[in-house]
Write a protein that holds these residues in place. Structure first.
Motif, mmCIF file in Angstrom:
data_model
loop_
_atom_site.group_PDB
_atom_site.id
_atom_site.type_symbol
_atom_site.label_atom_id
_atom_site.label_comp_id
_atom_site.label_asym_id
_atom_site.label_seq_id
_atom_site.Cartn_x
_atom_site.Cartn_y
_atom_site.Cartn_z
ATOM 1 N N SER A 1 25.831 24.140 22.195
ATOM 2 C CA SER A 1 26.727 24.560 23.269
ATOM 3 C C SER A 1 27.683 25.583 22.676
ATOM 4 O O SER A 1 27.806 25.684 21.466
ATOM 5 N N GLY A 2 28.380 26.336 23.558
ATOM 6 C CA GLY A 2 29.345 27.313 23.040
ATOM 7 C C GLY A 2 28.685 28.616 22.602
ATOM 8 O O GLY A 2 27.586 28.937 23.060
ATOM 9 N N ILE A 3 29.318 29.349 21.684
ATOM 10 C CA ILE A 3 28.833 30.707 21.384
ATOM 11 C C ILE A 3 27.469 30.729 20.702
ATOM 12 O O ILE A 3 26.757 31.722 20.767
ATOM 13 N N HIS A 4 27.100 29.635 20.025
ATOM 14 C CA HIS A 4 25.787 29.599 19.363
ATOM 15 C C HIS A 4 24.738 28.878 20.206
ATOM 16 O O HIS A 4 23.639 28.606 19.701
ATOM 17 N N ALA A 5 25.064 28.549 21.437
ATOM 18 C CA ALA A 5 24.075 27.834 22.270
ATOM 19 C C ALA A 5 22.757 28.596 22.234
ATOM 20 O O ALA A 5 22.738 29.842 22.227
ATOM 21 N N CYS A 6 21.675 27.874 22.213
ATOM 22 C CA CYS A 6 20.341 28.456 22.049
ATOM 23 C C CYS A 6 20.136 29.687 22.942
ATOM 24 O O CYS A 6 20.222 29.595 24.172
ATOM 25 N N ALA A 7 19.829 30.824 22.301
ATOM 26 C CA ALA A 7 19.598 32.058 23.054
ATOM 27 C C ALA A 7 18.280 31.975 23.824
ATOM 28 O O ALA A 7 18.098 32.656 24.835
ATOM 29 N N GLY A 8 17.352 31.149 23.330
ATOM 30 C CA GLY A 8 16.028 31.076 23.957
ATOM 31 C C GLY A 8 15.856 29.871 24.859
ATOM 32 O O GLY A 8 14.726 29.495 25.175
ATOM 33 N N MET A 9 16.979 29.261 25.315
ATOM 34 C CA MET A 9 16.831 27.995 26.060
ATOM 35 C C MET A 9 16.021 28.147 27.349
ATOM 36 O O MET A 9 15.225 27.268 27.679
ATOM 37 N N SER A 10 16.185 29.269 28.043
ATOM 38 C CA SER A 10 15.430 29.406 29.301
ATOM 39 C C SER A 10 13.943 29.585 29.011
ATOM 40 O O SER A 10 13.083 29.061 29.736
ATOM 41 N N LEU A 11 13.659 30.311 27.934
ATOM 42 C CA LEU A 11 12.255 30.479 27.551
ATOM 43 C C LEU A 11 11.667 29.126 27.112
ATOM 44 O O LEU A 11 10.573 28.742 27.545
ATOM 45 N N GLY A 12 12.401 28.391 26.262
ATOM 46 C CA GLY A 12 11.927 27.085 25.792
ATOM 47 C C GLY A 12 11.678 26.145 26.956
ATOM 48 O O GLY A 12 10.667 25.437 27.008
ATOM 49 N N ARG A 13 12.613 26.149 27.914
ATOM 50 C CA ARG A 13 12.458 25.271 29.091
ATOM 51 C C ARG A 13 11.214 25.660 29.899
ATOM 52 O O ARG A 13 10.454 24.807 30.331
ATOM 53 N N MET A 14 11.033 26.973 30.098
ATOM 54 C CA MET A 14 9.892 27.418 30.902
ATOM 55 C C MET A 14 8.571 27.040 30.213
ATOM 56 O O MET A 14 7.642 26.535 30.849
ATOM 57 N N GLU A 15 8.500 27.295 28.897
ATOM 58 C CA GLU A 15 7.271 26.957 28.166
ATOM 59 C C GLU A 15 6.983 25.468 28.266
ATOM 60 O O GLU A 15 5.852 25.047 28.538
ATOM 61 N N ALA A 16 8.038 24.650 28.025
ATOM 62 C CA ALA A 16 7.844 23.194 28.034
ATOM 63 C C ALA A 16 7.415 22.720 29.423
ATOM 64 O O ALA A 16 6.519 21.880 29.561
ATOM 65 N N ARG A 17 8.040 23.294 30.451
ATOM 66 C CA ARG A 17 7.723 22.883 31.827
ATOM 67 C C ARG A 17 6.253 23.176 32.146
ATOM 68 O O ARG A 17 5.526 22.303 32.626
ATOM 69 N N ILE A 18 5.805 24.397 31.856
ATOM 70 C CA ILE A 18 4.443 24.777 32.248
ATOM 71 C C ILE A 18 3.419 24.028 31.384
ATOM 72 O O ILE A 18 2.399 23.540 31.883
ATOM 73 N N ALA A 19 3.701 23.890 30.094
ATOM 74 C CA ALA A 19 2.733 23.222 29.208
ATOM 75 C C ALA A 19 2.646 21.732 29.514
ATOM 76 O O ALA A 19 1.547 21.173 29.663
#
Ligand code: HEM
Length: 416
Positions: A361-379
């Protein structure tokens, strides 16, 4: 109040909390670390380890630390020297954005941002579906296969391979490099491991230098999802990354998005197999996939630990600490804190108010979180919709690493 919250929760007891040391973990810990995390949070929530470093397990304490980057520094130039020495492994980890403070962190993060805008992600969605469909065909043909290596790992490698513009025939090299380089972050790093992992950094850097030269000679078309060509030159303000910043942050992109995502998919399918009522619920209502992924991220967070360092003397979680103290933030424990998550050891794919810290969370919160979520959801959704029967066909062992939660391998047999 606290005693009630812990009623029915399996915890390892005050003795386990008192002697807890992240560098000497029992092999059983890796299979199920949560009773120890519960014991720490309940009996020693701000725990001092023999090295003098602190181990934090309460959700509120982690949340506060993530949101005060001035007090809690991410810079690792001093601390990694102790375990990594003067090696390429040290050069890599101290140059990647996640282990830097502003302003260095800010300029690199700004350069990576265009790769993760909603528009960029929408453009990737079709590619994610295509890779998942091809992997599902392959494993369906096999019948018996390894869930992690034959299925879950394929997708992030292909996507990050696309982002870096790595030719298909070279992509098999990426995973061993990433696993080795991330292994360098374990607390009990041995000298022979340090040398082996440094060689992985050198080999990866050599490869990227070749790739960048190749891209300069033969730029790729704009619609390939490749971001490397854009990172090579100056941005709109004329600011350029140094060669080392460019190389190490490309390596970091692979490392950050590869095992984390593959482990989320595998951990999720494993959890659904352990909670068959939740598997049935998801199969019956695929719309639940969005909250289900959030619950997987909370319940079996693939990143379990982050670190910070105190920049001035301060009180943290009610305990006086000194400038320079090293702090472990235990995401795995915070995400099972009964103060924040009722019935935390129970997987509930419809959980409401699931404000987990799996992406920090905060300034270092995962930059790729939306990508990670999308990949996990579809897979994950693709997998459970394709296979009505999924059965473990051997012993799935957890990786003996405390920082990253996932399996060494996961043999299964699956049929429609
Ligand atoms: C489900 C999968 C993922 C999980 C659980 C995860 C987890 C995390 C966590 C906990 C952090 C914060 C580290 C800290 O504060 O010290 C982080 C940072 C980061 N992650 Fe992820 N990540 C995932 C996927 C990805 C993907 C797919 C990418 C990109 C391809 C990515 C890129 C990054 C980057 C660039 C940072 C550094 C952000 C910064 O320091 O500003 N991650 N991730």
């Amino acid at each position: 109040m606290m005693a009630d919250l812990y009623e029915g929760i399996a915890e390892a007891g005050p003795g386990a909390a008192a002697v807890f040391d992240i560098v000497t973990l029992d092999p059983d810990f890796y299979e199920n670390p949560y009773p120890v995390f519960h014991a720490l949070r309940r009996h020693a929530p701000v725990h001092r380890m023999p090295s003098g470093a602190w181990f934090l397990t309460r959700y509120a304490d982690l949340h506060a630390a993530y949101h005060d980057p001035v007090l809690f520094s991410s810079d690792k130039t001093v601390d990694f020297k102790n375990t990594m020495g003067d090696t390429s492994l040290y050069e890599h980890h101290t140059t990647s954005l996640v282990f830097n403070d502003p302003p260095r962190h800010t300029r690199v993060r700004k350069r990576l941002a265009p790769a993760f805008t909603p528009r960029a992600l929408r453009a990737l969605e079709g590619r994610v579906e295509e890779v998942v469909a091809a992997s599902l065909d392959e494993v369906a043909e096999m019948g018996s296969f390894d869930l992690l290596h034959d299925f879950a790992m394929k997708l992030p490698i292909e996507l990050i391979g696309d982002m870096l513009g790595v030719p298909p025939e070279d992509r098999a090299k990426l995973s061993p490099w990433a696993v080795a380089i991330l292994g360098g972050l374990e607390a009990d790093l041995k000298p022979e491991q340090r040398d082996q992992y440094s060689k992985a950094v050198d080999d990866f850097k050599d490869y990227l230098r070749w790739l960048i030269a190749e891209r300069k000679r033969n730029p790729l078309a704009d619609d390939t999802g490749e971001v490397l060509s854009k990172l090579v030159g100056p941005d709109a303000d004329g600011d350029s990354l140094t060669e080392l910043e460019l190389l190490h942050n490309c390596i970091f992109l692979l490392n950050a998005g590869h095992e984390t995502t593959a482990n989320t998919v595998t951990n999720g399918i494993d959890a659904l197999l352990r909670f068959p009522d939740q598997m049935d619920r998801l199969r019956a209502d695929p719309n639940l996939i969005v909250p289900a992924i959030e619950e997987v991220l909370r319940f079996e967070s693939s990143v379990q630990l982050n670190n910070r360092k105190l920049t001035v003397d301060a009180e943290v979680g009610g305990v006086a600490m000194k400038k320079g103290d090293y702090i472990w933030l235990c995401i795995g424990a915070a995400n099972r804190d009964p103060e924040e998550f009722p019935d935390p050891d129970c997987m509930n794919i419809g959980r409401e108010k699931n404000r987990h810290l799996a992406f920090g969370s905060g300034i270092h919160a995962c930059a790729g979180m939306s990508l990670g979520r999308m990949e996990a959801r579809i897979a994950l959704n693709g997998f459970i919709q394709q296979f009505g029967t999924i059965e473990p066909s051997g012993t799935a062992r957890h990786h003996p690493r405390a920082r990253f939660r996932g399996f060494v391998d996961y043999p299964v047999t699956a049929s429609p």
